[in-house]
Every structure is written in structure tokens, then in C-alpha cells.
Write an enzyme that holds these catalytic residues in place. Structure first.
Site, PDB file in Angstrom:
ATOM      1  N   GLU A  60       0.812  -1.212   0.000  1.00 15.12           N
ATOM      2  CA  GLU A  60       0.000   0.000   0.000  1.00 15.12           C
ATOM      3  C   GLU A  60       0.849   1.267   0.000  1.00 15.12           C
ATOM      4  O   GLU A  60       0.528   2.234  -0.702  1.00 15.12           O
ATOM      5  CB  GLU A  60      -0.954   0.005   1.199  1.00 15.12           C
ATOM      6  N   HIS A 129      -9.188  -5.674  10.764  1.00 13.09           N
ATOM      7  CA  HIS A 129      -9.883  -5.479   9.500  1.00 13.09           C
ATOM      8  C   HIS A 129     -11.217  -4.755   9.693  1.00 13.09           C
ATOM      9  O   HIS A 129     -12.078  -4.795   8.811  1.00 13.09           O
ATOM     10  CB  HIS A 129     -10.149  -6.825   8.815  1.00 13.09           C
TER      11      HIS A 129
END
Length: 326
Positions: A60, A129
Site C-alpha cells: 500500500e 480489518h
């Protein structure tokens, strides 16, 4: 009008903007060959090819930086994070580079980039998450933060974000992706960033919310109506910039407010909203502003405990009764 899923509305927005402007491209993990981890980009590789629908490595920080560089030299990237929980790996790129480049370059560079992906407490995904990052990013000058609640707003706001000359954090709740709603077919349909929407007019109390919590809040408003309580429900749509005018107008009418958010309470979006309302409309309030938030704890994995951390209809109704002294 067409009835589309939320994910289909997002796809329609990206396709229309890529057809309109060849500087727009999509990059991220699994967006191409796999059609997107949540099938938001399904079919786009076949339509636009691998130079505009680009699969990235699981890095990322790396591909966020590539997107920022591409934006600085004139392209208009859409960078998808598989989940916004993973955006924390790229936090330096978003906060130090995307947000500051126009300011630090004296306006020589703009960064017309959209960082989009899903977030939220979505069902046994565990603490790592299940983040709700809106308060973190809304804290940063130079970033726009958008969180649509409906398919129509998802399309209109994403098109506005892609056309923006500033970096936009565009956060989609995972549990909304399958929701259906009417979406305008018009390729020029754009929802302005920074304008809230009154989803349900009312006179007794203002309920302020956004993203997935809109559905819960509307359900609470219906429950309150059974007891003769007329709640006005406002969907923020945009977290930064904030449509303070709409909020103050509503509070001036109802004289009470409850803010509902899925995020944690400490330093949350609702805390900032409460402060801003108090600064300009304190004399209009007949009761303290209340907040309904997630519990101040890492999100549990088990569904029973996870549900216990979330705002629900009963918790909202209880806070409304509190501000109404009932």
C-alpha cells in the site's frame, strides 16, 4: 433511473469518468484480473485494458506513492485499498504527501487523486480489518473525506471526487456494497461534496449520522415515531468539508441533537461535530448534545460480542429519550 447495487453504482461512476477523461485510471490490489476483491471493478479490465486498470503488489505504501506521483504530473488516479484498515500502511503517503503537496509547493502541484475502498465493522473480520478511519483522515488539512450511504450518493459523490483537484478519501462501508437503490443514468449526475442531505424531516430532535449508520438511524426514527417523537435524520455524506449550515438549521428548529457513528467515541467525528454546533448554536439547544458510538474497545471477532459493540436502534432511542427528558 436504474436500480443498482451500491458496488454497481461505484463501478458506473468510475466507468463514466474513465470514458469522459482518459487521464483517469484505477490501480490497487486485485482490481484487474480478479475484478476487485469486492467485485466493484468487475469487467473494467476488459473494457479499458491493463494500462488503465492496474493490479499492484501487496504494498500500500508503494502504490499509494506511485498514485500521488502520477497525480502530480497530470493524471487522475483512483487508488483502491482492499480495506481502509490497510491504508494505515500508507499513512505517511496520504498525510505527509497527498495532503501537503499543494501547500508546500506554493500551488505549483495539485494532487487530483481518489483513495477509495471499504471500511467498517462488517462481520467477524477481527480488530485489524474493522477500522473506521474517517476521524483520522478528517483531522488532516488538505484531505477531503467522503462517506456515502446510498447507491445514488455513491455514484454522484465518486464522480465529484474524481473530478476534484484535491486528494479525496472516499470510504465505502463493506456492509453497504450489496444495497440496492435508484441511481440516475445521467452521465453528468454529480453530488456536490460538502452538502449534507436531510433524509427524514422532523421537528422534535435532530439525528446526525453517515455511512452504514444511516439505516440504523432511520429505523430508530421510525421506532420513535410510534411514540409520537418526530425525528429529523441528516446524512452528512461528507465528513470534511462539513455542512455545518444544514446541521445548525436543523438544531435551530428541533433544539436537540443526537450524533450516531460507528466509530469509537474518543476524538471521534461526532466529538468534532458536537463542538462546532455548540460554538454557533449553543443558545438554540434545550439539552446537551448526545452521541451514540461503538464501544471504546478493539472490535471482537465473535459475532455476538461484535454486535454488542455497535450502535443499534435501542441505544439511539435511549439517547433521544434522554435529550427529550422522557
Amino acid at each position: 433511473m436504474a436500480v443498482l447495487q451500491y458496488r454497481e453504482a461505484l463501478r458506473q461512476a468510475m466507468v463514466e469518468e474513465m470514458e469522459r477523461d482518459d487521464r483517469v485510471f484505477l490501480m490497487g490490489e486485485e482490481v484487474a484480473e480478479y475484478n476487485g476483491a469486492y467485485k466493484v471493478s468487475q469487467g473494467m479490465l476488459d473494457q479499458f485494458g491493463p494500462k488503465r486498470i492496474i493490479d499492484t503488489p501487496i504494498s500500500e505504501n508503494g502504490f499509494a506513492g506511485i498514485g500521488i506521483g502520477a497525480a502530480m504530473v497530470g493524471l487522475r488516479p483512483i487508488v483502491e485499498f482492499m480495506t481502509f484498515s490497510f491504508s494505515y500502511v500508507a499513512f505517511d503517503q496520504l498525510v505527509n504527501n497527498a495532503a501537503n503537496m499543494r501547500y508546500m509547493s506554493g500551488g505549483q502541484f495539485s494532487v487530483p487523486i481518489v483513495f477509495r475502498g471499504n471500511c467498517g465493522i462488517a462481520g467477524s473480520l477481527g480488530a485489524t480489518h474493522s477500522h473506521r478511519p474517517e476521524a483520522l483522515y478528517a483531522h488532516i488539512p488538505g484531505l477531503t473525506v467522503v462517506m456515502p450511504s446510498t447507491p445514488a450518493d455513491a455514484k454522484g459523490l465518486l464522480k465529484a471526487a474524481i473530478r476534484s483537484d484535491d486528494p479525496v478519501i472516499f470510504i465505502e462501508h463493506e456492509n453497504l456494497l450489496g444495497d440496492k437503490g435508484e441511481v440516475p443514468d445521467d452521465k453528468d449526475f454529480v453530488v456536490p461534496i460538502g452538502k449534507a442531505d436531510v433524509k427524514r424531516p422532523g421537528n422534535d430532535v435532530t439525528l446526525i449520522t453517515y455511512s452504514r449508520m444511516l439505516k440504523v438511524t432511520l429505523a430508530a426514527a421510525e421506532k420513535l415515531a410510534e411514540d409520537g417523537i418526530d425525528a429529523e435524520v441528516i446524512d452528512l455524506r461528507s465528513i470534511r468539508p462539513l455542512d455545518l449550515d444544514t446541521l445548525v438549521a436543523s438544531v435551530t428548529k428541533t433544539h436537540r441533537a443526537v450524533i450516531i457513528e460507528e466509530d469509537w467515541p474518543y476524538c471521534g467525528v461526532g466529538a468534532g461535530i458536537s463542538d462546532r454546533i455548540m460554538q454557533v448554536a449553543f443558545d438554540e439547544l434545550d439539552a446537551p448534545i448526545r452521541r451514540v458510538t461503538a464501544k471504546d474497545t478493539p472490535i471482537p471477532y465473535t459475532r455476538v460480542l461484535e454486535a454488542a459493540t455497535l450502535p443499534d436502534v435501542a441505544k439511539i432511542v435511549a439517547q433521544v429519550r434522554d435529550v427529550l427528558y422522557r
